[in-house]
Design a protein around this motif. Structure first.
Motif, PDB file in Angstrom:
ATOM      1  N   PHE A  82      -4.466  14.264   1.431  1.00  0.00           N
ATOM      2  CA  PHE A  82      -3.463  13.207   1.537  1.00  0.00           C
ATOM      3  C   PHE A  82      -3.630  12.136   0.458  1.00  0.00           C
ATOM      4  O   PHE A  82      -3.105  11.036   0.581  1.00  0.00           O
ATOM      5  CB  PHE A  82      -3.511  12.590   2.935  1.00  0.00           C
ATOM      6  N   SER A  83      -4.402  12.457  -0.572  1.00  0.00           N
ATOM      7  CA  SER A  83      -4.536  11.596  -1.776  1.00  0.00           C
ATOM      8  C   SER A  83      -5.017  10.193  -1.445  1.00  0.00           C
ATOM      9  O   SER A  83      -4.553   9.215  -2.035  1.00  0.00           O
ATOM     10  CB  SER A  83      -3.197  11.527  -2.510  1.00  0.00           C
ATOM     11  N   VAL A  84      -5.953  10.041  -0.513  1.00  0.00           N
ATOM     12  CA  VAL A  84      -6.413   8.719  -0.085  1.00  0.00           C
ATOM     13  C   VAL A  84      -7.609   8.293  -0.929  1.00  0.00           C
ATOM     14  O   VAL A  84      -8.636   8.974  -0.955  1.00  0.00           O
ATOM     15  CB  VAL A  84      -6.797   8.721   1.408  1.00  0.00           C
ATOM     16  N   LEU A 135      -4.415   1.423   6.872  1.00  0.00           N
ATOM     17  CA  LEU A 135      -3.707   1.414   5.593  1.00  0.00           C
ATOM     18  C   LEU A 135      -4.376   2.416   4.659  1.00  0.00           C
ATOM     19  O   LEU A 135      -5.607   2.569   4.680  1.00  0.00           O
ATOM     20  CB  LEU A 135      -3.755   0.025   4.949  1.00  0.00           C
ATOM     21  N   HIS A 136      -3.581   3.082   3.843  1.00  0.00           N
ATOM     22  CA  HIS A 136      -4.095   3.973   2.802  1.00  0.00           C
ATOM     23  C   HIS A 136      -3.568   3.517   1.449  1.00  0.00           C
ATOM     24  O   HIS A 136      -2.373   3.242   1.295  1.00  0.00           O
ATOM     25  CB  HIS A 136      -3.646   5.416   3.046  1.00  0.00           C
ATOM     26  N   GLN A 137      -4.478   3.420   0.491  1.00  0.00           N
ATOM     27  CA  GLN A 137      -4.072   3.228  -0.896  1.00  0.00           C
ATOM     28  C   GLN A 137      -4.335   4.539  -1.622  1.00  0.00           C
ATOM     29  O   GLN A 137      -5.480   4.995  -1.698  1.00  0.00           O
ATOM     30  CB  GLN A 137      -4.866   2.088  -1.543  1.00  0.00           C
ATOM     31  N   CYS A 138      -3.269   5.135  -2.118  1.00  0.00           N
ATOM     32  CA  CYS A 138      -3.392   6.453  -2.756  1.00  0.00           C
ATOM     33  C   CYS A 138      -3.362   6.370  -4.280  1.00  0.00           C
ATOM     34  O   CYS A 138      -3.877   7.249  -4.967  1.00  0.00           O
ATOM     35  CB  CYS A 138      -2.263   7.370  -2.281  1.00  0.00           C
ATOM     36  N   SER A 139      -2.766   5.331  -4.832  1.00  0.00           N
ATOM     37  CA  SER A 139      -2.547   5.242  -6.276  1.00  0.00           C
ATOM     38  C   SER A 139      -3.786   4.791  -7.041  1.00  0.00           C
ATOM     39  O   SER A 139      -3.930   5.090  -8.221  1.00  0.00           O
ATOM     40  CB  SER A 139      -1.385   4.290  -6.574  1.00  0.00           C
ATOM     41  N   TYR A 140      -4.702   4.068  -6.391  1.00  0.00           N
ATOM     42  CA  TYR A 140      -5.928   3.608  -7.050  1.00  0.00           C
ATOM     43  C   TYR A 140      -6.943   3.219  -5.984  1.00  0.00           C
ATOM     44  O   TYR A 140      -6.614   3.072  -4.798  1.00  0.00           O
ATOM     45  CB  TYR A 140      -5.646   2.427  -7.986  1.00  0.00           C
ATOM     46  N   ALA A 141      -8.208   3.062  -6.419  1.00  0.00           N
ATOM     47  CA  ALA A 141      -9.276   2.632  -5.517  1.00  0.00           C
ATOM     48  C   ALA A 141      -9.179   1.124  -5.348  1.00  0.00           C
ATOM     49  O   ALA A 141      -9.519   0.359  -6.262  1.00  0.00           O
ATOM     50  CB  ALA A 141     -10.636   3.043  -6.071  1.00  0.00           C
ATOM     51  N   VAL A 152       4.165   5.546   8.211  1.00  0.00           N
ATOM     52  CA  VAL A 152       5.169   5.376   7.162  1.00  0.00           C
ATOM     53  C   VAL A 152       4.456   5.558   5.822  1.00  0.00           C
ATOM     54  O   VAL A 152       3.430   4.910   5.571  1.00  0.00           O
ATOM     55  CB  VAL A 152       5.833   3.987   7.222  1.00  0.00           C
ATOM     56  N   THR A 153       4.981   6.434   4.970  1.00  0.00           N
ATOM     57  CA  THR A 153       4.368   6.731   3.672  1.00  0.00           C
ATOM     58  C   THR A 153       5.415   6.588   2.579  1.00  0.00           C
ATOM     59  O   THR A 153       6.590   6.917   2.782  1.00  0.00           O
ATOM     60  CB  THR A 153       3.796   8.166   3.650  1.00  0.00           C
ATOM     61  N   THR A 154       4.987   6.096   1.426  1.00  0.00           N
ATOM     62  CA  THR A 154       5.896   6.014   0.280  1.00  0.00           C
ATOM     63  C   THR A 154       6.269   7.428  -0.166  1.00  0.00           C
ATOM     64  O   THR A 154       5.509   8.387   0.056  1.00  0.00           O
ATOM     65  CB  THR A 154       5.228   5.262  -0.886  1.00  0.00           C
ATOM     66  N   PRO A 155       7.424   7.597  -0.822  1.00  0.00           N
ATOM     67  CA  PRO A 155       7.915   8.940  -1.167  1.00  0.00           C
ATOM     68  C   PRO A 155       6.992   9.737  -2.092  1.00  0.00           C
ATOM     69  O   PRO A 155       7.055  10.965  -2.112  1.00  0.00           O
ATOM     70  CB  PRO A 155       9.253   8.656  -1.865  1.00  0.00           C
ATOM     71  N   GLU A 156       6.120   9.046  -2.842  1.00  0.00           N
ATOM     72  CA  GLU A 156       5.287   9.749  -3.821  1.00  0.00           C
ATOM     73  C   GLU A 156       4.170  10.557  -3.199  1.00  0.00           C
ATOM     74  O   GLU A 156       3.587  11.441  -3.860  1.00  0.00           O
ATOM     75  CB  GLU A 156       4.663   8.739  -4.801  1.00  0.00           C
ATOM     76  N   TYR A 157       3.858  10.301  -1.923  1.00  0.00           N
ATOM     77  CA  TYR A 157       2.674  10.923  -1.323  1.00  0.00           C
ATOM     78  C   TYR A 157       3.044  11.657  -0.030  1.00  0.00           C
ATOM     79  O   TYR A 157       4.034  11.329   0.624  1.00  0.00           O
ATOM     80  CB  TYR A 157       1.608   9.863  -1.050  1.00  0.00           C
ATOM     81  N   CYS A 217       0.850  -1.189   0.000  1.00  0.00           N
ATOM     82  CA  CYS A 217       0.000   0.000   0.000  1.00  0.00           C
ATOM     83  C   CYS A 217       0.887   1.241   0.000  1.00  0.00           C
ATOM     84  O   CYS A 217       2.115   1.148  -0.084  1.00  0.00           O
ATOM     85  CB  CYS A 217      -0.941  -0.012   1.200  1.00  0.00           C
ATOM     86  N   ASP A 218       0.269   2.415   0.124  1.00  0.00           N
ATOM     87  CA  ASP A 218       1.029   3.668   0.047  1.00  0.00           C
ATOM     88  C   ASP A 218       1.257   4.317   1.408  1.00  0.00           C
ATOM     89  O   ASP A 218       2.103   5.204   1.543  1.00  0.00           O
ATOM     90  CB  ASP A 218       0.302   4.661  -0.871  1.00  0.00           C
ATOM     91  N   ARG A 219       0.506   3.882   2.415  1.00  0.00           N
ATOM     92  CA  ARG A 219       0.692   4.476   3.748  1.00  0.00           C
ATOM     93  C   ARG A 219       0.193   3.494   4.809  1.00  0.00           C
ATOM     94  O   ARG A 219      -0.887   2.915   4.670  1.00  0.00           O
ATOM     95  CB  ARG A 219      -0.072   5.804   3.866  1.00  0.00           C
ATOM     96  N   ALA A 220       0.981   3.296   5.855  1.00  0.00           N
ATOM     97  CA  ALA A 220       0.571   2.495   7.015  1.00  0.00           C
ATOM     98  C   ALA A 220       0.719   3.370   8.246  1.00  0.00           C
ATOM     99  O   ALA A 220       1.715   4.082   8.398  1.00  0.00           O
ATOM    100  CB  ALA A 220       1.435   1.241   7.143  1.00  0.00           C
ATOM    101  N   TRP A 221      -0.276   3.336   9.152  1.00  0.00           N
ATOM    102  CA  TRP A 221      -0.264   4.274  10.274  1.00  0.00           C
ATOM    103  C   TRP A 221      -0.943   3.694  11.509  1.00  0.00           C
ATOM    104  O   TRP A 221      -1.695   2.722  11.433  1.00  0.00           O
ATOM    105  CB  TRP A 221      -0.941   5.592   9.888  1.00  0.00           C
ATOM    106  N   LEU A 222      -0.645   4.316  12.643  1.00  0.00           N
ATOM    107  CA  LEU A 222      -1.287   3.979  13.920  1.00  0.00           C
ATOM    108  C   LEU A 222      -1.848   5.251  14.540  1.00  0.00           C
ATOM    109  O   LEU A 222      -1.160   6.280  14.598  1.00  0.00           O
ATOM    110  CB  LEU A 222      -0.281   3.349  14.885  1.00  0.00           C
ATOM    111  N   LEU A 223      -3.088   5.171  14.991  1.00  0.00           N
ATOM    112  CA  LEU A 223      -3.731   6.315  15.647  1.00  0.00           C
ATOM    113  C   LEU A 223      -3.836   6.055  17.144  1.00  0.00           C
ATOM    114  O   LEU A 223      -4.355   5.016  17.569  1.00  0.00           O
ATOM    115  CB  LEU A 223      -5.126   6.548  15.069  1.00  0.00           C
ATOM    116  N   TYR A 224      -3.317   6.998  17.942  1.00  0.00           N
ATOM    117  CA  TYR A 224      -3.434   6.923  19.405  1.00  0.00           C
ATOM    118  C   TYR A 224      -3.184   8.324  19.982  1.00  0.00           C
ATOM    119  O   TYR A 224      -2.271   9.001  19.539  1.00  0.00           O
ATOM    120  CB  TYR A 224      -2.410   5.947  19.991  1.00  0.00           C
TER     121      TYR A 224
END
Length: 583
Positions: A183-185, A205-211, A132-137, A110-117
């Motif tokens: 954030f292009s999500v 998880l966020h996918q930014c490049s496609y649905a 953690v986000t890929t460099p493109e986003y 995916c393009d972004r993995a995160w934790l909310l707290y």
């Protein structure tokens, strides 16, 4: 053509041929046939060969399906193993979760993995602390985002669900617009993590490049990642709590309080628990145990630490001036009030008021104090206008206030008002090795002040310190060490040096020539009221009487106070004042 067609490419093909040349038969097998039948043939043979190859085809399909499952299982195991390896290399929660997010990003492509707290849907805003986000986003880490209703509802639903919740165009839940555009999500996957200890987290998880549409295997693996991260979080939080508890149980110093014994650890833990509250605290214990230092520690640990800490020694103030000292007075309010004065309660506004020796307050003043504690309002002496302050009360006494209540010398309602929480300080004789810790602290302190090169105590001197009763507790120990430092030199304090101060066992003995504290008055030192027919000032007579009584009691201030029928707190304060005046 059959092998190239999508529908028939996996169909088993059997040649029926009249050719008997083996070269032609081999050619047929090489282009994809699974078998051949030479004409003329029997129907029974044909049916048998078809059934055999149908069975082989079905077995091949089952094997391929099982291989696919096995490959998926191996991938899941390898993925989880990579996650476990990443998070097991550190106990630091931030580092551990950062590594977990890097593995998650890689495994799920995916393009972004995160934790909310913390996950607080009612908070005005939120931020993602680990990501953690890929460099493109663009990174979402530590960006403050308003808690709009879409986000709040998404957090609530995620926390109440046991399985992952997917967001995107193909799902019931849509990606909140406040994060979709900036954030292009395009697609989002969320899962609640419960680490057993503390509040829940959300893994996302966020996918930014496609649905993206998440497969069942991906959802299952995501749940397994969440479980593993939750277990690791719980263990790390437990480890941190254990380390904190271990540190709390081994503190050798707490602000200005010194001691590592279990009785003192109990005091430290009690302060930790109650310091942040507004409740009134009563500190009890024998004289010289450090009640004022304990009160200061409570103040420094409280939310009022940056506010004033005002001290009132109730035993040191003449009864007719107590109200003025606490609440202040106007100019001319009484004889000698040549200027207006603000009282201690005004000086302590917003902070802490420490009332030491509260058991010495007369009943009338107790009533005035009770009214102030109930209403938080007061009026200065000579003025009827009420003023309001915000103070936290900490009181201290070495008296048994319940016995004082029975004797009619202390108000029961005031007792319950000041004793919401009680902290009892242990006597020095109950603190074991703390005696040596304190003795060494005082030794280095006074040696430095007196510019002496005294390094420590001999083994026999340490034994003597540990076996002594210390009826005057820390204050007596401090006085003893100061005396020994002043009167001796060398690098080591010996048992003989201590014996000069402690050898008379003043902690247990009554004054010489006395069988009890109610001595025959004829045996006590005589104080001349006049000198050469001139009346002496009362303060001079008082000072002489006190000093001679202390001398008579071989330096035991506590017993001198009992003989003089005044509190030892008052006596110590007078001695301190005379010492300062002398300086």
């Amino acid at each position: 053509r059959l092998k190239k067609h999508e529908v028939t490419k996996d169909t088993s093909i059997i040649f029926i041929t009249a050719k008997t040349d083996s070269v032609d038969k081999v050619k047929g097998l090489e282009i994809g046939a699974v078998d051949y039948i030479t004409k003329p043939f029997q129907p029974v043979e044909l049916i048998a060969r078809v059934n055999k190859h149908l069975t082989i085809s079905n077995l091949r399909k089952q094997l391929e399906a099982k291989n696919a499952l096995l490959q998926d299982y191996v991938y899941r195991l390898e993925s989880i193993a990579a996650l476990v390896k990443a998070i097991s290399e550190t106990q630091d929660i931030a580092q551990m979760m950062d590594r977990a997010m890097k593995v998650t990003l890689s495994v799920f492509k995916c393009d972004r993995a995160w934790l909310l707290y913390p996950c607080e849907p009612n908070a005005p805003r939120f931020r993602v602390p680990i990501e953690v986000t890929t460099p493109e986003y663009p990174s979402i880490k530590d960006t403050e985002i308003p808690m709009v209703p879409e986000i709040s509802e998404a957090i609530r639903e995620t926390l109440s669900a046991t399985d992952p919740i997917a967001f995107g165009p193909e799902y019931e839940h849509k990606v909140p617009s406040i994060i979709a555009k900036p954030f292009s999500v395009q697609s989002q996957l969320c899962l609640a993590i419960n680490p057993k200890i503390g509040k829940p987290w959300i893994l996302g998880l966020h996918q930014c490049s496609y649905a993206r549409v998440w497969t069942e295997n991906e959802l299952k693996l995501f749940s397994e990642f969440g479980q593993q991260i939750g277990v690791s979080l719980g263990l790390s939080i437990s480890f941190e709590e254990f380390q904190k508890s271990k540190k709390r149980l081994s503190r050798e110093r707490y602000h200005d309080l010194i001691g590592a014994s279990m009785p003192m650890q109990t005091v430290y833990q009690m302060i930790d628990k109650v310091a942040a509250s507004k409740a009134s605290i009563l500190i009890t214990g024998e004289t010289g145990t450090g009640k004022e230092l304990c009160a200061k520690a409570i103040h420094k640990e409280s939310k009022r630490a940056d506010k004033p800490f005002a001290v009132c020694n109730c035993a040191d103030i003449p009864e007719n001036l107590q109200e003025s000292h606490l609440f202040g007075h106007l100019k001319g309010a009484f004889t000698g009030a040549i200027n207006a004065q603000k009282g201690l309660v005004y000086q302590a506004d917003g902070g802490t008021l420490f009332l030491d020796e509260i058991g010495e307050l007369p009943l009338l003043m107790q009533s005035t104090l009770l009214r102030f504690m109930q209403t938080k309002t007061f009026s200065k002496v000579g003025n009827h206008q009420l003023e309001k302050v915000d103070v936290r009360f900490i009181c201290a006494t070495n008296r048994n206030l319940l016995a004082e209540i029975k004797a009619g010398r202390f108000r029961e309602d005031l007792y319950h008002r000041i004793n919401v929480i009680e902290i009892e300080l242990p006597a020095l004789r109950e603190r074991g090795q703390d005696i040596l810790r304190l003795a060494k602290f005082f030794l280095h302190k006074f040696a430095k002040e007196e510019q002496k090169d005294i390094q420590g105590f001999s083994a026999e001197a340490e034994k003597q310190l540990l076996s002594y009763e210390w009826s005057g507790n820390v204050r007596q120990l401090q006085n003893t060490i100061q005396n020994v430092v002043l009167l001796n030199g060398g690098k080591v304090i010996t048992a003989e040096m201590l014996a000069a101060k402690l050898g008379k066992k003043v902690d247990n003995d009554v004054p010489k020539n006395c069988n009890s504290l109610n001595c025959n008055e004829n045996l006590l030192p005589r104080i001349a009221l006049t000198s050469d027919n001139i009346i002496r000032p009362f303060e001079e007579i008082e000072k002489e009487a006190i000093l001679k009584t202390i001398e008579y009691c071989d330096g035991n201030v506590v017993k001198a106070a009992k003989l003089l029928k005044i509190s030892h707190g008052t006596l110590y304060n007078k001695l301190k004042r005379w010492k300062n005046e002398h300086k």
